[in-house]
Design a protein around this motif. Structure first.
Motif, mmCIF file in Angstrom:
data_model
loop_
_atom_site.group_PDB
_atom_site.id
_atom_site.type_symbol
_atom_site.label_atom_id
_atom_site.label_comp_id
_atom_site.label_asym_id
_atom_site.label_seq_id
_atom_site.Cartn_x
_atom_site.Cartn_y
_atom_site.Cartn_z
ATOM 1 N N MET A 1 0.847 -1.185 0.000
ATOM 2 C CA MET A 1 0.000 0.000 0.000
ATOM 3 C C MET A 1 0.890 1.246 0.000
ATOM 4 S SD MET A 1 -3.118 0.929 -0.110
ATOM 5 C CE MET A 1 -3.650 -0.768 -0.017
ATOM 6 N N MET A 2 1.173 1.761 -1.183
ATOM 7 C CA MET A 2 2.086 2.885 -1.315
ATOM 8 C C MET A 2 1.505 4.151 -0.681
ATOM 9 S SD MET A 2 4.725 1.609 -2.822
ATOM 10 C CE MET A 2 5.621 3.103 -3.255
ATOM 11 N N VAL A 3 2.398 4.941 -0.081
ATOM 12 C CA VAL A 3 2.008 6.200 0.567
ATOM 13 C C VAL A 3 2.822 7.318 -0.069
ATOM 14 C CG1 VAL A 3 1.864 7.453 2.741
ATOM 15 C CG2 VAL A 3 1.554 4.961 2.721
ATOM 16 N N LYS A 4 2.137 8.202 -0.793
ATOM 17 C CA LYS A 4 2.854 9.317 -1.428
ATOM 18 C C LYS A 4 1.903 10.466 -1.706
ATOM 19 C CE LYS A 4 2.559 8.685 -6.447
ATOM 20 N NZ LYS A 4 2.120 10.061 -6.721
ATOM 21 N N SER A 5 2.446 11.574 -2.168
ATOM 22 C CA SER A 5 1.643 12.752 -2.496
ATOM 23 C C SER A 5 0.680 12.445 -3.637
ATOM 24 C CB SER A 5 2.563 13.909 -2.908
ATOM 25 O OG SER A 5 1.797 14.992 -3.398
ATOM 26 N N HIS A 6 -0.513 13.028 -3.545
ATOM 27 C CA HIS A 6 -1.495 12.905 -4.627
ATOM 28 C C HIS A 6 -1.388 14.067 -5.613
ATOM 29 C CE1 HIS A 6 -3.226 15.546 -1.603
ATOM 30 N NE2 HIS A 6 -4.045 16.018 -2.505
ATOM 31 N N HIS B 1 6.974 11.889 -5.500
ATOM 32 C CA HIS B 1 6.787 12.139 -4.072
ATOM 33 C C HIS B 1 6.782 13.629 -3.769
ATOM 34 C CE1 HIS B 1 11.031 12.376 -4.994
ATOM 35 N NE2 HIS B 1 11.188 13.107 -3.909
ATOM 36 N N GLU B 2 7.193 14.457 -4.732
ATOM 37 C CA GLU B 2 7.341 15.900 -4.532
ATOM 38 C C GLU B 2 6.137 16.630 -5.121
ATOM 39 O OE1 GLU B 2 7.772 19.376 -3.696
ATOM 40 O OE2 GLU B 2 9.434 18.150 -2.905
ATOM 41 N N PRO B 3 5.290 17.245 -4.286
ATOM 42 C CA PRO B 3 4.037 17.838 -4.769
ATOM 43 C C PRO B 3 4.211 18.891 -5.865
ATOM 44 C CG PRO B 3 4.049 17.732 -2.368
ATOM 45 C CD PRO B 3 5.432 17.358 -2.816
ATOM 46 N N THR B 4 5.345 19.576 -5.908
ATOM 47 C CA THR B 4 5.533 20.661 -6.874
ATOM 48 C C THR B 4 5.979 20.174 -8.244
ATOM 49 O OG1 THR B 4 7.821 21.017 -6.137
ATOM 50 C CG2 THR B 4 6.089 22.290 -5.040
ATOM 51 N N TRP B 5 6.303 18.878 -8.379
ATOM 52 C CA TRP B 5 6.753 18.356 -9.671
ATOM 53 C C TRP B 5 5.532 17.938 -10.476
ATOM 54 C CZ3 TRP B 5 11.282 14.637 -7.905
ATOM 55 C CH2 TRP B 5 12.299 15.414 -7.354
ATOM 56 N N LYS B 6 5.133 18.775 -11.393
ATOM 57 C CA LYS B 6 3.903 18.548 -12.158
ATOM 58 C C LYS B 6 4.186 17.809 -13.464
ATOM 59 C CE LYS B 6 1.558 20.702 -9.018
ATOM 60 N NZ LYS B 6 0.729 19.932 -8.077
ATOM 61 N N GLY B 7 3.108 17.541 -14.207
ATOM 62 C CA GLY B 7 3.242 16.865 -15.489
ATOM 63 C C GLY B 7 3.748 15.447 -15.320
ATOM 64 N N VAL B 8 4.790 15.105 -16.078
ATOM 65 C CA VAL B 8 5.445 13.795 -15.987
ATOM 66 C C VAL B 8 6.921 14.047 -15.694
ATOM 67 C CG1 VAL B 8 5.911 11.599 -17.130
ATOM 68 C CG2 VAL B 8 3.793 12.840 -17.643
ATOM 69 N N PRO B 9 7.313 14.093 -14.415
ATOM 70 C CA PRO B 9 8.709 14.384 -14.071
ATOM 71 C C PRO B 9 9.660 13.344 -14.654
ATOM 72 C CG PRO B 9 7.286 14.512 -12.132
ATOM 73 C CD PRO B 9 6.470 13.901 -13.230
ATOM 74 N N LYS B 10 10.860 13.785 -15.014
ATOM 75 C CA LYS B 10 11.883 12.908 -15.582
ATOM 76 C C LYS B 10 13.156 12.975 -14.733
ATOM 77 C CE LYS B 10 9.380 11.970 -19.279
ATOM 78 N NZ LYS B 10 8.761 10.636 -19.459
ATOM 79 N N GLY B 11 13.911 11.871 -14.752
ATOM 80 C CA GLY B 11 15.210 11.850 -14.096
ATOM 81 C C GLY B 11 15.163 11.946 -12.588
#
Length: 443
Positions: free
Chosen positions: A371-376, A381-391
């Protein structure tokens, strides 16, 4: 709507009371063991559990966003005032009892699961459960009525079950297996909710709920708004015309063997050109898509969406899980991180890796769900990384144990089990007309 908004179905209240009863039992037991000898405990029909106050898994729950209660001290005073220890509060819907309600098959299954809720560990590292505290039966008694879904209706009269709760970034965030089984017996089409997009809600439905419930879905509806797509396109600066996040989530759904349908949830701030663009991109990605104006027109505004869903249901489904149950925990997390979130890999904090190795080596946890726990708010895991983060790589800092629900919960990033109250909370606008008793400000 007033009663529903203020009290929901009453299930959360029962969950809160049953959960906190376990904490009352835990703290009282620790107090008695601190004040009595083994012989005195035996006279009272108790054995020493020797609970480690620095290794207590459970906290209290409250159905409020109360950030001031995230970290507390209890038992301050004398030896009759409970056991002095650090403790915590979480939001009620994040309780393990809510997760159990979502996955339990019947009252007997719920009763059995309540035996195995881990409240903490003794000084040798052995699990201490609600059964050890002899509180599991009373907890079940408090929750005996919650096993029944609540039958409500929409304002247009369509039947709707409300059962189990939200908080998919911490718990399972699904409507219950029981409600699904009843719905499938009663109706031609049964729609069930999975909270927080395809990276969280659908992944948990796909690999946890469908596996536990033995049900094979016909179709998955991905809800998108123009506003959300703009934020994911360039947030915090809004940039139109970018739908990479939606396309990524469509591809996640397709990996399960299910044909996705994109519901373009229309609002008055949108334009027809924006709807047409989103629809075209969704269809190019291999999904059906329909503009739904239910926000404005009610059921009549969702007829195109209903047609798209019924059409998709006619296709054969080659449903398959992302991973087998035999796959070790760390490999499962790696698979989810790469295949669902788009990460390059996983970095385990020393504590989390130590726990993961222990769980992998112990047959007790062989059939536990992941049961993974992360930002929605992001695929990452980083709320400010929008779209499709790379790297990027997914950091796992801890692994929580839900012994009754049989969940191992890897924690990615800084997720709080108790949300905070904003600077402009809803309660500022809620009041009661003292002449009519009518509540205002809820909607």
């Amino acid at each position: 709507m007033t009663e529903f908004s203020l009290g929901l179905t009453g299930d959360i209240n029962d969950i809160m009371n049953a959960h906190n009863l376990a904490m009352v039992a835990l703290n009282a037991r620790m107090q008695h063991e601190a004040n009595y000898t083994d012989a005195e405990l035996a006279k009272r029909g108790l054995r020493r559990l020797d609970i480690d106050p620095k290794n207590v898994e459970m906290g209290w729950v409250l159905d409020f966003a109360a950030q001031g209660l995230r970290n507390i001290m209890i038992g301050i005073g004398g030896k009759k005032d409970g056991f002095l220890m650090q403790s915590k509060f979480g939001i009620a819907v994040g309780s393990e009892l809510m997760a159990i309600l979502a996955v339990a098959k019947d009252l007997a299954d719920m009763r059995e699961r309540f035996k195995h809720i881990v409240v903490g560990y003794d000084r040798t590292g052995k699990r201490v459960t609600t059964s050890d505290l002899e509180v599991d039966g009373a907890m079940t008694a408090w929750m005996r009525n919650t096993i029944n879904p609540t039958l409500c209706s929409t304002v247009e009269g369509q039947p709707c079950f409300v059962h189990a709760g939200p908080f998919a970034n911490i718990a399972i965030g699904q409507s219950s297996i029981i409600a699904d089984r009843i719905g499938l017996k009663c109706f031609d089409y049964h729609v069930t909710e999975s909270g927080f997009a395809a990276d969280i809600g659908f992944e948990k439905f796909w690999n946890v709920k469908a596996r536990l419930g033995g049900l094979k879905p016909n179709v998955s509806v991905l809800v998108a708004t123009v506003r959300a797509l703009k934020m994911h396109g360039g947030g915090p600066t809004v940039v139109p015309g970018r739908c990479e996040n939606m396309v990524h989530l469509i591809n996640v759904i397709k990996k399960s063997g299910i044909k996705p349908v994109v519901c373009i949830n229309a609002f008055y701030t949108d334009t027809p050109a924006e709807h047409a663009l989103v629809k075209r991109i969704a269809e190019q990605a291999g999904a059906r898509a329909a503009v739904s104006e239910h926000w404005l027109k009610g059921g009549d505004g969702a007829l195109d969406l209903a047609d798209a869903v019924m059409d998709a249901c006619k296709e054969e489904v080659d449903f398959k899980f992302l991973y087998p149950l035999e796959m070790p925990l760390r490999q499962r997390v790696e698979k989810i991180a790469k295949e669902v979130y788009g990460a390059d890999g996983v970095d385990w904090a020393p504590l989390a890796e130590e726990k993961a190795k222990k769980f992998e080596a112990d047959p007790l946890y062989a059939d536990y769900s992941t049961m993974m726990v992360k930002s929605h708010l992001s695929l990452s895991h980083e709320p400010t990384w929008k779209g499709v983060p790379k790297g990027w790589r997914l950091p796992i800092r801890d692994v929580l144990v839900y012994g009754g629900a049989k969940f191992l919960c890897p924690m990615a990033g800084a997720i709080s089990l108790m949300p905070g109250t904003s600077s402009d909370p809803a309660y500022r606008r809620i009041d009661v007309d003292v002449k009519t008793g009518k509540v205002s400000g809820l909607f």
